[in-house]
Write a protein that holds these residues in place. Structure first.
Motif, PDB file in Angstrom:
ATOM      1  N   GLY A 178      51.214  36.891  49.264  1.00 35.36           N
ATOM      2  CA  GLY A 178      50.500  37.673  48.282  1.00 35.36           C
ATOM      3  C   GLY A 178      49.275  37.001  47.707  1.00 35.36           C
ATOM      4  N   THR A 179      48.604  37.755  46.851  1.00 36.39           N
ATOM      5  CA  THR A 179      47.381  37.287  46.201  1.00 36.39           C
ATOM      6  C   THR A 179      47.611  36.968  44.729  1.00 36.39           C
ATOM      7  OG1 THR A 179      46.724  39.545  45.583  1.00 36.39           O
ATOM      8  CG2 THR A 179      45.988  38.734  47.732  1.00 36.39           C
ATOM      9  N   THR A 206      48.437  30.523  47.706  1.00 30.25           N
ATOM     10  CA  THR A 206      47.862  31.771  47.203  1.00 30.25           C
ATOM     11  C   THR A 206      46.413  31.833  47.663  1.00 30.25           C
ATOM     12  OG1 THR A 206      49.287  31.736  45.254  1.00 30.25           O
ATOM     13  CG2 THR A 206      47.331  33.159  45.166  1.00 30.25           C
ATOM     14  N   LEU A 210      40.436  37.844  49.855  1.00 31.20           N
ATOM     15  CA  LEU A 210      41.238  38.907  50.445  1.00 31.20           C
ATOM     16  C   LEU A 210      41.346  38.743  51.953  1.00 31.20           C
ATOM     17  CD1 LEU A 210      42.808  41.524  50.054  1.00 31.20           C
ATOM     18  CD2 LEU A 210      40.635  42.772  50.120  1.00 31.20           C
ATOM     19  N   ALA A 213      44.156  36.504  52.677  1.00 32.67           N
ATOM     20  CA  ALA A 213      45.451  37.127  52.397  1.00 32.67           C
ATOM     21  C   ALA A 213      45.863  38.079  53.516  1.00 32.67           C
ATOM     22  CB  ALA A 213      45.383  37.867  51.064  1.00 32.67           C
ATOM     23  N   THR A 225      50.535  42.028  45.661  1.00 37.23           N
ATOM     24  CA  THR A 225      49.125  42.018  45.323  1.00 37.23           C
ATOM     25  C   THR A 225      48.869  42.838  44.062  1.00 37.23           C
ATOM     26  OG1 THR A 225      46.898  42.325  46.250  1.00 37.23           O
ATOM     27  CG2 THR A 225      48.575  43.964  46.842  1.00 37.23           C
ATOM     28  N   SER A 226      47.625  43.203  43.821  1.00 39.93           N
ATOM     29  CA  SER A 226      47.253  43.894  42.588  1.00 39.93           C
ATOM     30  C   SER A 226      46.074  44.821  42.859  1.00 39.93           C
ATOM     31  CB  SER A 226      46.863  42.865  41.513  1.00 39.93           C
ATOM     32  OG  SER A 226      45.619  42.258  41.851  1.00 39.93           O
ATOM     33  N   HIS A 229      42.679  43.536  44.161  1.00 39.90           N
ATOM     34  CA  HIS A 229      42.416  43.365  45.586  1.00 39.90           C
ATOM     35  C   HIS A 229      42.484  44.681  46.360  1.00 39.90           C
ATOM     36  CE1 HIS A 229      43.296  39.123  44.534  1.00 39.90           C
ATOM     37  NE2 HIS A 229      42.452  38.874  45.501  1.00 39.90           N
ATOM     38  N   SER A 250      52.083  46.436  44.069  1.00 38.89           N
ATOM     39  CA  SER A 250      50.909  46.334  43.207  1.00 38.89           C
ATOM     40  C   SER A 250      51.356  46.424  41.762  1.00 38.89           C
ATOM     41  CB  SER A 250      49.914  47.458  43.514  1.00 38.89           C
ATOM     42  OG  SER A 250      48.803  47.419  42.626  1.00 38.89           O
TER      43      SER A 250
END
Length: 451
Positions: A178-179, A206, A210, A213, A225-226, A229, A250
């Motif tokens: 993940g980011t 991390t 992107l 990732a 992620t969120s 991104h 997310s």
């Protein structure tokens, strides 16, 4: 969940001690055998230190987990640092006199570097104090850090709830990447604690970008992620089926339906959006397989509403077992709900209640506006709007200037909002200032008007 659930991990691990716990780029996997040996080695050394509290600050997810559990075994209070910036660590100096880290770096005050065990053969699992305190700092939408106190068992019970959510899908998961940084409560829950409890190996790093990732994705991956991104996928090619993840998560801020559809198209998987906070942990989820999908509580989470729409959540992983939500919710169907406006974003302007979220939503509906954030300024209080123009809006702004542009927007808003809800101050920017999880920073928006 029983209080000794964490102690039961070795009962599973001891049968397969060479199964991977973490993958690290350019090196062999770190196994369960390594994890237990490294944990025991650091417990022995940390017990010799007199400090009763420590700031835990690592770049590695693996070493964060070692530090967290080792400090818990030593019954030391864990302070989770949001980052390793000198100013942040200096600010945390009055919380703890010891910094526990994973790499060589000069920090202020006493520090302890986590060490690797010389011989990873000892599989004796140490005793852990599940009542050990763990504190996070979150600023939310303001600039003032807020301390959130939990115990280790809250993190473990939260991971149990996540496992219950994914009970049917988890057998198809192969790894977690993940980011989202692990020092965020969301990142810690989904990228470290849950994988450890469920036996899923996690990627140790991390990625900063992107592109990096997406390069980590593989079939069976859980991508944590969120919106920060997922809103930036323009220009990326669709992943081949052999590298499509099994789950995309997310959280942190609102995920647009358009961004969710684009993510599904490019990455080959429906996005699961997570709702919660640092204070409460994860509470609910929704699948972006349809427009405006309803939210549903996680297993073992109960939501109750009063007639005004104020909601309370009950769950074992909430400190005290009960928390009032900052958002209004509206029931939908038998168990679902919709998220409405945050209670703390309703303000008084000219003796009238004004919802900042409603003003932002009306702004985003305009053809000239791509994104917007609204804050309160001055005494008497007036609204100030920070606008990201759309292509049409940018063209009007370039040809007619800021004054005429904001007059045009105010006129359009006036058909829906009362005068008190119309912004008086304006800033036009290419993008809104956002944090790591995509949340708009109210403090940074206000700074734009100070400038």
């Amino acid at each position: 969940m029983s209080a000794d659930r964490l102690l039961a991990i070795p009962e599973v691990w001891s049968h397969q001690p060479d199964r991977p716990v973490a993958y690290r780029t350019g090196s062999s996997a770190l196994t369960r055998r390594h994890f237990i040996a490294d944990l025991n080695a650091n417990i022995g050394l940390l017990r010799q230190l007199p400090e009763t509290a420590a700031i835990l600050c690592t770049t590695s997810l693996y070493w964060f987990a070692i530090g967290l559990f080792a400090l818990a075994a030593c019954r030391k209070h864990v302070i989770v640092a949001a980052n390793d910036l000198p100013a942040n660590l200096e600010q945390l100096g009055d919380q703890a006199g010891l910094i526990v880290r994973d790499r060589e770096r000069i920090f202020p005050g006493a520090q302890y570097g986590l060490v690797q065990a010389e011989a990873p053969w000892d599989l004796a699992w140490p005793g852990l104090d599940l009542a050990s305190p763990v504190s996070f700092f979150t600023s939310g939408s303001t600039s003032t850090p807020k301390r959130v106190d939990k115990q280790l068992h809250h993190l473990i019970v939260e991971a149990e709830a996540i496992s219950a959510l994914f009970a049917a899908r988890q057998p198809h998961f192969r790894s977690v990447c993940g980011t989202v940084p692990h020092h965020h409560a969301y990142g810690l829950a989904f990228r470290v604690i849950w994988p450890l409890l469920s036996g899923l190996p996690f990627v140790d790093e991390t990625p900063e970008f992107l592109e990096q990732a997406l390069a980590q994705l593989e079939a069976g991956a859980v991508f944590v992620t969120s919106p920060a991104h997922l809103h930036r996928l323009d220009g990326f090619a669709a992943l081949p089926s052999a590298r499509q993840p099994s789950c995309i998560l997310s959280a942190g801020s609102r995920l647009d339906d358009d961004a969710a559809r684009q993510a599904q198209s490019l990455l080959g998987c429906t996005v699961t959006e997570i709702y919660g906070s640092t204070e409460t942990g994860v509470l609910a989820y929704r699948q972006h397989d349809q427009l405006a999908a309803a939210w549903r509580p996680l297993p073992h989470v109960q939501l109750t509403l009063d007639p005004s729409g104020r909601a309370e959540a009950r769950a074992q992983h909430i400190p005290g077992g009960l928390a009032q939500l900052a958002d209004h919710v509206r029931p939908r169907g038998a168990v679902g709900f919709d998220l409405m406006e945050r209670q703390d974003r309703v303000v008084k302007i000219e003796a009238k209640r004004v919802s900042l979220g409603e003003v932002e939503a009306r702004l985003r509906e305009l053809d000239e506006v791509r994104d917007a954030a609204v804050v309160v300024r001055g005494d008497p209080a007036r609204l100030a709007a920070c606008i990201v123009p759309s292509g049409m809006g940018a063209n009007f702004l370039a040809n007619n200037g800021a004054f005429r542009f904001n007059r045009r927007i105010r006129a359009a808003l006036a058909t829906h909002l009362e005068a008190a809800s119309l912004p008086r101050h304006w800033r036009f920017v290419e993008r809104l200032p956002r944090g790591a999880l995509g949340k708009v920073s109210q403090h940074d928006v206000e700074k734009l008007f100070d400038e």
